[in-house]
Scaffold this motif. Structure first.
Motif, PDB file in Angstrom:
ATOM      1  N   THR A  16       0.839  -1.204   0.000  1.00  0.00           N
ATOM      2  CA  THR A  16       0.000   0.000   0.000  1.00  0.00           C
ATOM      3  C   THR A  16       0.873   1.253   0.000  1.00  0.00           C
ATOM      4  O   THR A  16       0.629   2.194  -0.757  1.00  0.00           O
ATOM      5  N   TYR A  17       1.875   1.259   0.847  1.00  0.00           N
ATOM      6  CA  TYR A  17       2.769   2.415   0.931  1.00  0.00           C
ATOM      7  C   TYR A  17       3.490   2.654  -0.392  1.00  0.00           C
ATOM      8  O   TYR A  17       3.533   3.778  -0.887  1.00  0.00           O
ATOM      9  N   PHE A  18       4.047   1.588  -0.973  1.00  0.00           N
ATOM     10  CA  PHE A  18       4.797   1.751  -2.217  1.00  0.00           C
ATOM     11  C   PHE A  18       3.909   2.165  -3.381  1.00  0.00           C
ATOM     12  O   PHE A  18       4.321   2.955  -4.228  1.00  0.00           O
ATOM     13  N   THR A  19       2.685   1.666  -3.447  1.00  0.00           N
ATOM     14  CA  THR A  19       1.810   2.092  -4.540  1.00  0.00           C
ATOM     15  C   THR A  19       1.444   3.567  -4.400  1.00  0.00           C
ATOM     16  O   THR A  19       1.324   4.274  -5.399  1.00  0.00           O
ATOM     17  N   ARG A  20       1.302   4.030  -3.174  1.00  0.00           N
ATOM     18  CA  ARG A  20       1.024   5.461  -2.968  1.00  0.00           C
ATOM     19  C   ARG A  20       2.224   6.314  -3.384  1.00  0.00           C
ATOM     20  O   ARG A  20       2.070   7.352  -4.022  1.00  0.00           O
ATOM     21  N   ILE A  21       3.410   5.883  -2.993  1.00  0.00           N
ATOM     22  CA  ILE A  21       4.615   6.634  -3.347  1.00  0.00           C
ATOM     23  C   ILE A  21       4.824   6.644  -4.865  1.00  0.00           C
ATOM     24  O   ILE A  21       5.108   7.687  -5.456  1.00  0.00           O
ATOM     25  N   ILE A  22       4.663   5.501  -5.502  1.00  0.00           N
ATOM     26  CA  ILE A  22       4.823   5.425  -6.954  1.00  0.00           C
ATOM     27  C   ILE A  22       3.776   6.294  -7.650  1.00  0.00           C
ATOM     28  O   ILE A  22       4.087   7.024  -8.597  1.00  0.00           O
ATOM     29  N   TYR A  24       2.309   8.924  -6.436  1.00  0.00           N
ATOM     30  CA  TYR A  24       2.685  10.323  -6.220  1.00  0.00           C
ATOM     31  C   TYR A  24       3.803  10.740  -7.169  1.00  0.00           C
ATOM     32  O   TYR A  24       3.749  11.815  -7.772  1.00  0.00           O
ATOM     33  N   LEU A  25       4.811   9.902  -7.292  1.00  0.00           N
ATOM     34  CA  LEU A  25       5.942  10.243  -8.163  1.00  0.00           C
ATOM     35  C   LEU A  25       5.517  10.344  -9.626  1.00  0.00           C
ATOM     36  O   LEU A  25       6.007  11.206 -10.361  1.00  0.00           O
ATOM     37  N   ARG A  28       2.858  13.695  -9.786  1.00  0.00           N
ATOM     38  CA  ARG A  28       3.121  14.932  -9.039  1.00  0.00           C
ATOM     39  C   ARG A  28       3.123  16.193  -9.898  1.00  0.00           C
ATOM     40  O   ARG A  28       2.801  17.261  -9.425  1.00  0.00           O
TER      41      ARG A  28
END
Length: 97
Positions: A16-22, A24-25, A28
């Motif tokens: 979940t965390y990595f999919t959110r970060i990806i 966002y990147l 953005r």
């Protein structure tokens, strides 16, 4: 102690965390349309549904009652109260039934 539930929770949290970060990147510097913004807002709910959907086909009465309570709460309140109500009702019903 069984390590499988802990590993499952940790892997789900990391994914979940990595999919959110990806996400966002990748998004953005973009201006999202209203439709795409609505899809992005609904995404966390979709993840939650994939976690609880197996309980729709359970044969345990406590889980079915807790699911009904959760669905009712979801039609009335926001995400945090629904999560709290769902966890508490599931725990109490499993203890009582």
């Amino acid at each position: 102690m069984n390590i499988l539930p802990v590993a499952t929770i940790l892997l789900m949290a990391l994914s979940t965390y990595f999919t959110r970060i990806i996400g966002y990147l990748l998004l953005r510097n973009r201006q999202l349309s209203p439709r795409m913004q609505a899809i992005m807002d609904a995404a966390p709910g979709c993840v939650l549904i994939t976690i609880i959907s197996p309980y729709f086909v359970t044969d345990r009465p406590a889980d079915l009652l807790a699911l009904a309570i959760s669905l009712f709460a979801a039609s009335r309140w926001g995400l945090l109260p629904v999560v709290v109500i769902s966890v508490v009702s599931t725990a109490l019903l499993r203890f009582l039934l």
